[in-house]
Design an enzyme around this catalytic site. Structure first.
Site, PDB file in Angstrom:
ATOM      1  N   GLY A 156      -5.672   6.880 -32.981  1.00 24.02           N
ATOM      2  CA  GLY A 156      -6.363   5.800 -32.288  1.00 24.02           C
ATOM      3  C   GLY A 156      -7.737   6.209 -31.778  1.00 24.02           C
ATOM      4  O   GLY A 156      -8.702   5.451 -31.893  1.00 24.02           O
ATOM      5  N   ASN A 161      -3.370  -0.396 -21.970  1.00 27.15           N
ATOM      6  CA  ASN A 161      -2.341   0.646 -21.984  1.00 27.15           C
ATOM      7  C   ASN A 161      -1.705   0.880 -20.618  1.00 27.15           C
ATOM      8  O   ASN A 161      -0.571   1.308 -20.520  1.00 27.15           O
ATOM      9  CB  ASN A 161      -2.931   1.957 -22.506  1.00 27.15           C
ATOM     10  CG  ASN A 161      -4.250   2.316 -21.849  1.00 27.15           C
ATOM     11  OD1 ASN A 161      -5.140   1.483 -21.718  1.00 27.15           O
ATOM     12  ND2 ASN A 161      -4.374   3.551 -21.422  1.00 27.15           N
ATOM     13  N   GLN A 217      -2.077  -0.248 -28.457  1.00 30.20           N
ATOM     14  CA  GLN A 217      -0.847  -0.603 -27.732  1.00 30.20           C
ATOM     15  C   GLN A 217      -0.203  -1.873 -28.288  1.00 30.20           C
ATOM     16  O   GLN A 217       0.904  -2.219 -27.904  1.00 30.20           O
ATOM     17  CB  GLN A 217      -1.155  -0.819 -26.243  1.00 30.20           C
ATOM     18  CG  GLN A 217      -1.625   0.426 -25.508  1.00 30.20           C
ATOM     19  CD  GLN A 217      -0.517   1.428 -25.292  1.00 30.20           C
ATOM     20  OE1 GLN A 217       0.679   1.098 -25.297  1.00 30.20           O
ATOM     21  NE2 GLN A 217      -0.882   2.688 -25.094  1.00 30.20           N
ATOM     22  N   SER A 250      -2.778   3.191 -33.897  1.00 32.88           N
ATOM     23  CA  SER A 250      -2.271   4.551 -33.692  1.00 32.88           C
ATOM     24  C   SER A 250      -0.812   4.601 -34.118  1.00 32.88           C
ATOM     25  O   SER A 250      -0.054   3.679 -33.831  1.00 32.88           O
ATOM     26  CB  SER A 250      -2.397   4.923 -32.217  1.00 32.88           C
ATOM     27  OG  SER A 250      -1.627   6.069 -31.950  1.00 32.88           O
ATOM     28  N   HIS A 306       1.669   7.004 -33.301  1.00 33.17           N
ATOM     29  CA  HIS A 306       2.723   7.514 -32.410  1.00 33.17           C
ATOM     30  C   HIS A 306       3.112   6.564 -31.282  1.00 33.17           C
ATOM     31  O   HIS A 306       4.007   6.867 -30.511  1.00 33.17           O
ATOM     32  CB  HIS A 306       2.333   8.886 -31.855  1.00 33.17           C
ATOM     33  CG  HIS A 306       1.270   8.871 -30.817  1.00 33.17           C
ATOM     34  ND1 HIS A 306       1.540   9.129 -29.503  1.00 33.17           N
ATOM     35  CD2 HIS A 306      -0.054   8.621 -30.898  1.00 33.17           C
ATOM     36  CE1 HIS A 306       0.400   9.041 -28.809  1.00 33.17           C
ATOM     37  NE2 HIS A 306      -0.569   8.740 -29.648  1.00 33.17           N
ATOM     38  N   THR A 335      -8.510  15.554 -47.047  1.00 32.69           N
ATOM     39  CA  THR A 335      -7.289  15.298 -47.812  1.00 32.69           C
ATOM     40  C   THR A 335      -6.340  14.443 -46.969  1.00 32.69           C
ATOM     41  O   THR A 335      -6.112  14.740 -45.796  1.00 32.69           O
ATOM     42  CB  THR A 335      -6.622  16.631 -48.192  1.00 32.69           C
ATOM     43  OG1 THR A 335      -7.538  17.361 -49.007  1.00 32.69           O
ATOM     44  CG2 THR A 335      -5.321  16.419 -48.947  1.00 32.69           C
ATOM     45  N   CYS A 385      -4.231  12.210  -8.833  1.00 31.21           N
ATOM     46  CA  CYS A 385      -3.580  13.496  -9.069  1.00 31.21           C
ATOM     47  C   CYS A 385      -3.001  13.604 -10.466  1.00 31.21           C
ATOM     48  O   CYS A 385      -2.800  14.698 -10.964  1.00 31.21           O
ATOM     49  CB  CYS A 385      -2.494  13.729  -8.041  1.00 31.21           C
ATOM     50  SG  CYS A 385      -3.176  14.389  -6.522  1.00 31.21           S
TER      51      CYS A 385
END
Lengths: 394, 144
Positions: A72, A152, A180, A200, A202, A238, A326
């Site tokens: 992506g 997302n 997404q 994307s 995955h 490739t 964080c």
């Protein structure tokens, strides 16, 4: 503690069994280079074109309009940089939004350093881009509009067809980061008048490291990677045949199952959302209540911080994510949560749970049972909660 | 990013969480913007810290450093408490991931702010103690 409940499917998904089975032969048996001439290479070439056809079919495109990439982020980089460069003679203005993925935002910032002007559109409290704002931002030198299909973090689905119509009307190219969305919500590049679209693998049960970009026929995009003549010289290197076969299979399965999966996920998602909102005071839903991805639940808890929440959930074997500073590795909370107008303390206390096919109602029930006491435990430790409760008493 | 076992222990089982009703000194530092706020309560008798409690809004490292810092100052004299620096807290926790080092600075500042409050209330000077650096005004401003 190992993960028992995985609810971070917007981050990545496990490779589906059917996908794994489909890709395995392409590692050791059918390993040929698709550009070569002998039989084993022809098998690779055939698999490549079959996968291309499957991806094209899923979004209403023609097979020759699909180009495989490494994911992506590459597709997003290619769309922005490739169009900006190829149409530099026509203009130097791009329109995007404040809630895009960093693959778009950081590419746009890079382009700004190289003479491109970028408009970052605001969103409303639900994270929706207003099509009128898009139209108002168009200038004679605008070459590209890039608005993500679905966010997302908060799951909000954008009015893509309306934006596509505006882009078409003004003769501006329209790109959408659909990472997404593909395989999760219906997409038709013709009806929605999309010129470029990022995919994307995955995020829908295909392996990591594979993606694709749809580029409408006739659209010029300067390549990012130069080399061999693969992908009609649009993307050298490739071909990652196992990845490509996996993406094709995953998209095919997701499309076939979409209606059934959506119905199930929406029901689980809403049980989770409204169950949490009911059980935990001072909590709010982030994103649009209806126009959201079937598996996305994003809730902010006032007076607590997201990373602490994630650590306590992880201790129970629950994998989730947050938009707190964080967890972002910076001092600022998520740009998406700031863009929908959340105050800092509410943005820091956000929790994202993203469901997919493998999640069950038992898992939702488990979270509904375990989450409220965890939030309370952190609030009992929070000076902000203490202060708010004292103020309430007065 | 991974926390040490000690950090996880002090996060999962934080010591000294709470308030002290008749605290000798209270210090609050940090702000909601960066996502960490620490409030430290100290009970000081005859120049010795008899009890220390805290409340913290923040990440795992913020909670763990608050817990460890309060543990380290309990039973010490006011002067000895100044030796509980961010470095000392970090070492006692077997280290922190680089992005979390600022949490240990916040713990030191919160302690110092509480000691400063104690010194001001009692009209004494604690040698080597500087006024609190965190902008508490900003905190109230954002909350309003």
């Amino acid at each position: 503690m190992s993960t028992k409940i995985y609810m971070d499917n917007a981050a990545t998904t496990p490779v589906r069994d059917e996908v794994l089975e489909a890709v395995l032969p392409y590692f050791k048996e059918k390993y040929g280079n698709a550009s070569s001439i002998y039989s084993i290479a022809k098998e690779s070439k055939k698999a490549l074109e079959e996968a291309r056809g499957k991806v094209a079919k899923a979004i209403g495109a023609k097979p020759e309009e699909i180009y495989f990439t490494a994911g992506g982020s590459e597709s997003d980089n290619l769309a922005l940089r490739g169009v900006a460069e190829a149409y530099a003679h026509k203009g130097n203005h791009i329109i995007t939004t404040k809630i895009e993925h960093h693959a778009i935002l950081h590419t746009a910032e890079y382009l700004e350093k190289h003479g491109v002007e970028v408009t970052y559109l605001p969103v409303d409290e639900y994270g929706c881009v207003c099509p009128t704002d898009v139209e108002k931002a168009i200038r004679p030198e605008t070459v590209l509009i890039s608005v993500m299909f679905a966010n997302n973090e908060i799951g909000t689905i954008q009015p893509i067809a309306e934006i596509g119509e505006i882009a078409k009307k003004h003769g501006v190219l329209f790109h959408t980061d659909a990472v997404q969305a593909v395989g999760h919500v219906p997409i038709d590049v013709e009806k929605m008048q999309i010129d470029l679209l990022s995919i994307s693998g995955h995020k829908l049960g295909a392996p990591k490291g594979i993606g694709a970009i749809y580029i409408r026929k006739g659209t010029k995009v300067t390549p990012l990677i130069f080399g061999g003549a693969q992908e009609k010289k649009q993307r050298a290197g490739t071909e990652n045949i196992p990845g490509i076969v996996g993406l094709g299979k995953a998209v095919e399965l997701a499309e076939a199952e979409m209606e059934e999966t959506t119905e199930r996920l929406v029901s689980l998602r809403d049980k989770l959302i409204y169950g949490i909102l009911e059980a935990v005071p001072y909590s709010r839903l982030n994103g649009h209540p209806q126009d959201r991805l079937p598996g996305n639940c994003n809730i902010s808890f006032s007076y607590i911080e997201g990373e602490s929440l994630l650590l306590l959930l992880d201790a129970l074997g629950i994998a989730a994510s947050s938009g707190s500073a964080c967890t972002s590795g910076s001092l600022d909370p998520s740009h998406v949560l700031m863009a929908i107008g959340l105050p800092h303390e509410t943005a820091h206390g956000s929790l994202r749970l993203t469901l997919d096919r493998q999640n069950t109602e038992e898992e939702v029930d488990f979270i509904l049972e375990k989450l409220p006491p965890i939030v309370q435990r952190l609030r009992d430790m929070s000076p902000l909660y203490e202060e708010a409760m004292k103020q309430q008493k007065q | 990013m991974e926390y040490s076992e000690k950090v996880m222990d002090h996060f999962m089982n934080p010591r000294n969480v709470g308030e002290i009703e008749d605290a000798s000194g209270i210090g609050q530092v940090g702000n909601v913007k960066c996502g960490d706020i620490m409030k430290v309560y100290l009970k000081i008798e005859d120049g010795r810290i008899e009890d220390a409690k805290f409340k913290t809004f923040g990440c795992g490292a913020a909670v763990a450093t608050s817990s460890m810092a309060t543990e380290l100052v309990k039973g010490r004299t006011v002067q000895e408490a100044l030796e509980v620096t961010n470095k000392a807290v970090m070492e006692a926790l077997d280290g922190l991931p680089p992005v979390k080092v600022h949490c240990s600075c916040l713990a030191e500042e919160a302690l110092h702010a509480a000691l400063w409050d104690y010194a001001e209330k009692n009209g004494i000077v604690i040698e080597g103690l500087k006024p609190p650096v965190a902008d508490v005004e900003e905190l109230h401003h954002i909350e309003e």
